[in-house]
Design a protein around this motif. Structure first.
Motif, mmCIF file in Angstrom:
data_model
loop_
_atom_site.group_PDB
_atom_site.id
_atom_site.type_symbol
_atom_site.label_atom_id
_atom_site.label_comp_id
_atom_site.label_asym_id
_atom_site.label_seq_id
_atom_site.Cartn_x
_atom_site.Cartn_y
_atom_site.Cartn_z
ATOM 1 N N UNK A 1 0.819 -1.057 0.004
ATOM 2 C CA UNK A 1 -0.135 0.058 -0.147
ATOM 3 C C UNK A 1 0.956 1.288 0.188
ATOM 4 N N UNK A 2 0.301 2.124 -0.857
ATOM 5 C CA UNK A 2 1.158 3.478 -0.920
ATOM 6 C C UNK A 2 0.830 4.402 -0.009
ATOM 7 N N UNK A 3 1.395 5.785 -0.024
ATOM 8 C CA UNK A 3 0.790 6.761 0.796
ATOM 9 C C UNK A 3 -0.373 7.029 0.431
ATOM 10 N N UNK A 4 -1.327 7.253 1.462
ATOM 11 C CA UNK A 4 -2.739 7.486 1.169
ATOM 12 C C UNK A 4 -3.706 6.219 1.114
ATOM 13 N N UNK A 5 -2.971 5.178 1.047
ATOM 14 C CA UNK A 5 -3.811 3.832 0.912
ATOM 15 C C UNK A 5 -3.690 3.250 2.543
ATOM 16 N N UNK A 6 -4.778 2.345 2.739
ATOM 17 C CA UNK A 6 -4.612 1.704 3.777
ATOM 18 C C UNK A 6 -4.252 0.056 3.743
ATOM 19 N N UNK B 1 -7.046 3.352 -10.701
ATOM 20 C CA UNK B 1 -5.672 3.320 -10.651
ATOM 21 C C UNK B 1 -5.049 3.997 -11.873
ATOM 22 N N UNK B 2 -5.705 3.946 -13.100
ATOM 23 C CA UNK B 2 -5.345 4.846 -14.438
ATOM 24 C C UNK B 2 -4.841 5.983 -14.028
ATOM 25 N N UNK B 3 -5.726 6.698 -13.080
ATOM 26 C CA UNK B 3 -5.401 8.316 -13.022
ATOM 27 C C UNK B 3 -4.156 8.513 -11.845
ATOM 28 N N UNK B 4 -4.008 7.351 -11.278
ATOM 29 C CA UNK B 4 -2.756 7.305 -10.237
ATOM 30 C C UNK B 4 -1.645 7.026 -11.111
ATOM 31 N N UNK B 5 -1.646 6.359 -12.109
ATOM 32 C CA UNK B 5 -0.529 6.066 -12.691
ATOM 33 C C UNK B 5 0.107 7.199 -13.547
ATOM 34 N N UNK C 1 -5.825 7.652 -4.589
ATOM 35 C CA UNK C 1 -5.383 6.742 -3.595
ATOM 36 C C UNK C 1 -6.578 6.474 -2.352
ATOM 37 N N UNK C 2 -7.323 7.691 -2.462
ATOM 38 C CA UNK C 2 -8.509 7.580 -1.428
ATOM 39 C C UNK C 2 -9.496 6.685 -1.933
ATOM 40 N N UNK C 3 -9.859 6.878 -3.451
ATOM 41 C CA UNK C 3 -11.107 6.477 -3.963
ATOM 42 C C UNK C 3 -10.896 4.679 -4.344
#
Lengths: 312, 312
Positions: A29-34, A132-136, B158-160
């Motif tokens: 899990x990355x920053x901002x993920x649980x 995830x697409x927008x995270x990447x 990340x939040x969503x």
């Protein structure tokens, strides 16, 4: 470029893009993920890692290569945008396969995500792939310039959303007569608009993204945008021709089904022979558009030919 | 700040956020879009414009106001980030209501999107709302600094996504025993993790986004992040308490159902009285966290109290 050379090059890009996707789904899990639920990750992997031609990542990478960019060139990972685009493409397949949509059990020789898991998991896996697409795409390890990254976000959202891919899928369902009113027969302009949205927009984005990553001039970007549109048209026409050929083999049954669904294709409107000539014209125009780039554009020429001739 | 004053302030923000959403859905196709199908737009409007407390937009705006920002202050439209967040919240409701998920027919006194339209339209409307969220967040008419906009994109994703809201929904379905294996009873740590993901992450994002829009210092942002987490915990605990109260009124029926679904809540684990005390503690801690901001934080204090006391 020979077919074998192109094949090797596309395979290498596909492999590298899949590696980026696997890494994104395999990370802690990355920053901002649980925490990342195992079942959700497994369904996302099933939806995105299970084969496919990876045509969209190839278009991103080969367009960027026109301008001297490359995979692992040390100036930002161009594969992150390619992987983001592939996430959007694959999420759309996961959702389109759902029982409430096209109700498909098999894709790429494997059970679809809702068959391998269940409907709720497939809905969530699709949602998570789109997210995830927008995270990447926003990852600074990719395009280093934040202003370009944010433009990529806008472009992808437009290509994928209500006025692009999702809107096109909506029009496609309507054309099948899925909603209250019987669908009116579509004319050529409506068929073109539907196809431009449903499949054209993401293919065009692939080329636009490659041009942005390559810092293409405005003039070059405009030429390439035309190439992207031509490739999108060729992609859909080749699809329609394959459907029509299959229809003929099954003694008109599928043709009758198409007509019953109120779905017009350019092949249905103009006939197989005219469609074949049109497809040849599209490929010839794509080659002409790429001519100013000379040999550097050999791979993009080969991709256009491959799309027009592809067996599936 | 009196309850009436807070009510008026929240209503004004909600109204302004809804205006932004209506404008985004009412615009002509933008650059990169082809056409927007009417049925899809109607379903998106149904999902996003039909009421709700608009708590998340209020948290974005009130946090930004701590730092002198405001709606229509001429320095970039802070409501675009608020509207983006509301799109994500509403898309999650549209998808969670689907028959394959929670199978709900009514939300906010109206038929759910798949009841008012159909399942395929609801899936696509949810997909399009999620996509629109990133378009709104990337809009240069909002936060003017591209570097901050792209950080907002990363945070929202990340939040969503798989490690946030969607992952939390997945864990929630698993806790109901929806998948193959009977669900193991959850302990306190697991319940907290699930709740932090399913509802906490977006509430925390609201506060983080407000702090980013307000150019909060690192220290202020950290204080406010704690406030965001406390508000998320209070939100869920208040929900659990309401469920438990309703359960008692129906002579234990719903309690038995909860146990049968293997779903633990903090109320079930510790009892109603302990949960009420814990909720009071959370609000008190939220107020303490906000103390350095003085009267400027009155609205955020009032929101924390409102969340703890809200009737639904």
């Amino acid at each position: 470029m020979t077919e074998d050379e192109l094949g090797g090059r596309l395979a290498a890009t596909a492999e590298a893009a899949v590696q980026r996707l696997a890494a994104a789904l395999g990370a802690a899990p990355l920053a901002g993920e649980t925490a990342r639920p195992a079942r959700l990750l497994a369904a996302m992997r099933h939806g995105v890692l299970g084969g496919g031609k990876r045509l969209r990542p190839a278009l991103v990478v080969e367009t960027a290569r026109l301008f001297g960019r490359d995979i692992d060139d040390g100036h930002g990972d161009i594969l992150l945008a390619a992987a983001a685009l592939e996430c959007v493409h694959c999420y759309s397949l996961v959702h389109d396969d759902l029982p409430a949509m096209d109700d498909d059990d098999i894709r790429r020789g494997q059970p679809t995500v809702h068959r391998a898991f269940d409907e709720a998991t497939a809905i969530l896996a699709g949602d998570a792939l789109l997210t995830l697409a927008f995270d990447l795409l926003a990852d600074p390890a990719g395009e280093p310039d934040a202003a370009i990254r944010i433009r990529l976000v806008t472009r992808l959202a437009r290509a994928a959303g209500m006025g692009g891919m999702v809107g096109g899928q909506m029009l496609d369902l309507a054309a099948e007569g899925r909603f209250d009113a019987p669908a009116a027969p579509m004319g050529e302009a409506e068929v073109r608009s539907l196809q431009a949205m449903k499949t054209g927009a993401l293919l065009r984005f692939a080329v636009d993204a490659g041009a942005m990553l390559g810092r293409a001039s405005g003039a070059d970007a405009a030429w390439l945008a035309r190439y992207g549109d031509l490739v999108g048209l060729a992609f859909q026409l080749a699809d329609d021709l394959l459907d029509a050929t299959a229809d003929a083999a099954t003694v008109g049954k599928a043709t009758g089904k198409d007509a019953g669904r109120g779905k017009a294709t350019l092949v249905a409107l103009h006939g197989v022979e005219a469609a074949r000539r049109r497809l040849d014209d599209l490929v010839a125009e794509a080659e002409a558009v790429l001519q100013p780039f000379g040999e550097r554009a050999d791979a993009l020429v080969a991709i256009a030919r491959f799309i027009a001739a592809r067996p599936s």
